[in-house]
Design an enzyme around this catalytic site. Structure first.
Site, short mmCIF file in Angstrom:
data_model
loop_
_atom_site.label_atom_id
_atom_site.label_comp_id
_atom_site.label_asym_id
_atom_site.label_seq_id
_atom_site.Cartn_x
_atom_site.Cartn_y
_atom_site.Cartn_z
NE ARG A 243 40.57 -30.68 -2.79
CZ ARG A 243 40.36 -29.73 -3.43
NH1 ARG A 243 39.48 -29.12 -2.44
NH2 ARG A 243 41.41 -28.44 -3.61
CG HIS A 247 36.73 -28.79 -6.42
ND1 HIS A 247 35.95 -30.12 -6.01
CD2 HIS A 247 36.11 -28.79 -7.98
CE1 HIS A 247 35.38 -29.47 -6.70
NE2 HIS A 247 34.91 -29.31 -7.69
CE1 TYR A 256 42.77 -25.07 -2.35
CE2 TYR A 256 42.49 -23.63 -4.60
CZ TYR A 256 42.08 -25.04 -3.82
OH TYR A 256 42.24 -25.86 -4.38
#
Lengths: 337, 324
Positions: A243, A247, A256
């Site tokens: 990815r 998100h 993170y």
């Protein structure tokens, strides 16, 4: 490369796939930037998953059904869904088939055999199993593909669907688009077992593929689809990609994770596709540049065009709850409008 | 016109038989419904007659039963899933609330889910916490679901036949206490009871008792026995409930109570009370009362105390009639 096509056909098919990947990438960049400008409310970027989705899409026939999830823009583009449908949904404008009811990235395209997208992850999987059951009962020559991310493999829906599809030996492909992150949770903290290996526990066939490489993915998907179509039961494909984006536009991945694959690096699915097509002598840098600027032009043009469409009329809020509007909703409609 | 004496189990069984024979798209799926004929014998004999592909013995997973049924409904089948006990439906709640109920809306009418989910509900069979619940309010609270509960064999057949033609998801709640409680004449031929229409079980002038499901015969016998001049309304469809029938009756009687076995707080009684308070205040001669199960889980040994009974109903009737 494959025995399916003669050279000219193969070139056309591969270039069309590349073209879908490029259009998806340009689409993605446009929507993310429009969101930053306040022109779009929200978006779940697809960047990094183009090869996975286009590779699997290449293996399907027109009548096959797809129970997709909210990150499947390249899949939809490659199956011929006009970007107007995607843009209208993202903008929630008056031309959106769902009348602006859902957040962006929750597409509908029944005409192109795509299911309507929900937010709770993996909830589409049991539905796809039901669809595959209907196909088998009617002895239709179709397969179902259902897509989901790595996080979805932790849900009870995934387990139920894998088990049921195997028990009933259904013509279905479970495509796990392992982009390695479920919002902030890395896949190694999501599950202790490689995802493709879970298939065996259900009596299904499992296979892992480099989801950054559209030709590898196509090859694996073709075998999976043939297997499902010929009555040999479900297949779980784990297509490993990354990815590249967040998100969603509401998420800041720097909180993170440190950077993994970046756009334009050697693992970027578009870079890999270009390398492969150049090796086959199907494409040149000149053609690539031309295709990219053409894709960008189309996206910009369509975006501006769809942005002018007014929002849905307030009274449409009350439609489509039931086939016949209930007296209760009629009264509420009267009170609101 | 021929008819037979049937109980509710037999009436539903014969209607499912009729549905399977008439329409190839009808499929039944659930736990133990095939070889075993269902734990309440509602699907007895149907797998032998129509095959294991159409009367499907499902693995033990409610969310899979409901999810698969939705997928079937989206693809031209008419699935009639069974959840063995309504208490077990909650692992499938996401599928019901976020998929079945919302697909028509979220797809702008491109997709719809013509599914009839049958499930036995309610107490009175010594089922304890997990075989007795009345969860109708959960479903009635979800836009997109239609909730039905018959109170006798005749209505069960007529409502089920209407449900076969309905194009949205139905939660068909079967009061298990009544499954074999009584036999009545049920016509062999096809007939329909319209969805959304209540029935006036008994006409009366002094008060209106609104109820449904397993409480209907209880209320009826209490009223008969005590010679109360009450009008009894059996909702039959819980959502959308028949507001017009309720309103008409209460305008006539001026007194209203609601009886259900589900817990009181935010149950259907609350909704109907609010409905009446909003539009019948000028006609009401007494507060609206509710006779319901208490707001506790359903106790096994103490079920007789939990369930509404004649004494509780008559106490409320007395309170309503004496109010000045």
């Amino acid at each position: 490369m494959t025995e399916d096509f003669n050279d000219q056909e193969e070139k056309d098919v591969f270039l069309r796939a590349y073209s879908s990947m490029i259009l998806s990438r340009m689409f993605d960049k446009k929507i993310v930037s429009a969101q930053r400008q306040g022109r779009v409310g929200f978006y779940t970027p697809t960047i990094g998953q183009e090869a996975t989705q286009v590779g699997v899409s290449m293996a399907l026939k027109k009548g096959d059904l797809v129970y997709e999830y909210y990150r499947d823009v390249p899949f939809m583009i490659h199956r011929g869904v006009p970007i107007e449908i995607l843009l209208d949904q993202i903008m929630g404008n008056g031309e959106d088939s769902a009348k602006g009811r859902q957040m962006p990235s929750h597409y509908n395209a029944k005409e192109y055999n795509f299911m309507s997208v929900q937010s709770p992850v993996a909830a589409n999987l049991p539905l796809a199993v039901g669809a595959a059951y209907a196909i088998k009962l009617r002895k239709e020559d179709k397969v179902v593909v259902t897509t989901f991310g790595d996080g979805s493999t932790s849900t009870p829906d995934f387990h139920a669907a894998m088990n049921l599809a195997s028990v009933f030996n259904l013509p279905i492909i479970f495509l796990c688009e392992n982009n390695q992150w479920a919002i902030s949770l890395p896949v190694e903290k999501q599950t202790k077992v490689e995802i493709w290996k879970k298939a065996e526990a259900y009596g299904a066939h499992g296979v892992k593929v480099d989801g950054n490489d559209f030709l590898e993915t196509f090859k694996v998907a073709k075998e999976a689809v043939e297997r499902a179509r010929s009555g040999k039961g479900p297949v779980l494909i784990e297509a490993v990609s990354y990815r590249i984006g967040p998100h969603s536009t509401s998420d800041d991945p720097s909180k993170y994770r440190s950077e993994g694959i970046t756009e334009g690096s050697e693992k970027d699915p578009i870079v890999i596709a270009e390398k492969r097509l150049k090796e086959l002598d199907y494409i040149t840098d000149e053609v690539i540049d031309k295709m990219k600027s053409e894709a960008k032009r189309i996206v910009d043009e369509k975006f501006d065009e769809r942005e002018k469409i007014p929002p849905p009329k307030p009274e449409t809020m009350f439609d489509d709850v039931y086939k016949e509007m209930t007296w209760i909703i009629k009264e509420e409609k009267g009170e609101v409008l | 016109m021929t008819s037979r004496q049937l109980n509710m189990v037999q009436a539903i069984n014969s209607t499912l038989d009729f549905a399977l024979s008439k329409n190839d798209s009808v499929v039944l799926l659930g736990e133990d419904i095939g070889r075993d004929g269902g734990v309440f014998r509602v699907t007895e004999g149907l797998q032998a007659k129509y095959g294991a592909e159409r009367v499907i013995d499902m693995p033990l997973v409610e969310l899979g039963i409901v999810g698969m049924a939705i997928g079937m409904a989206l693809n031209g089948l008419k699935p009639i899933p069974e959840i063995q006990f309504q208490d077990f439906i909650f692992t499938a709640f996401d599928q019901l609330v976020n998929q079945a109920a919302k697909l028509r809306y979220r797809s702008g009418g491109q997709y719809n889910v013509p599914m009839i989910l049958r499930t036995p509900y309610g107490g009175g069979i010594k089922g304890g916490l997990y075989h007795s619940q009345s969860g109708e309010a959960y479903f009635a609270h979800t836009a997109g679901l239609t909730v039905i509960s018959p109170s006798n064999a005749y209505d069960a057949k007529g409502l089920l036949i209407s449900s076969l033609e309905y194009e949205d998801p139905i939660i068909f709640l079967e009061p298990k206490k009544l499954y074999r409680a009584a036999k009545m004449e049920v016509p062999d031929e096809e007939y329909k009871i319209p969805i959304g229409k209540a029935s006036i079980v008994r006409e009366g002038d002094d008060l209106t008792i609104i109820t449904y499901g397993s409480m209907v015969p209880l209320v009826n016998s209490a009223v008969e026995k005590n010679k109360v001049n009450a009008e009894i309304i059996d909702l039959r469809t819980i959502m959308p409930y028949d507001g017009e029938a309720i309103l008409q009756s209460v305008k006539k009687t001026g007194r209203a109570m609601i009886v259900h076995e589900a817990p009181r707080t935010l149950g259907m009684g609350s909704e109907i009370s609010a409905f009446l308070a909003e539009r019948a205040i000028d006609y009401l001669m007494a507060p609206i009362l509710r006779v319901t199960g208490p707001d506790t889980p359903f106790p096994y040994r103490l079920e007789d105390y939990y369930m509404p009974n004649e004494r509780k109903i008559m106490k409320a009737v007395g309170k309503l009639m004496e109010f000045r």
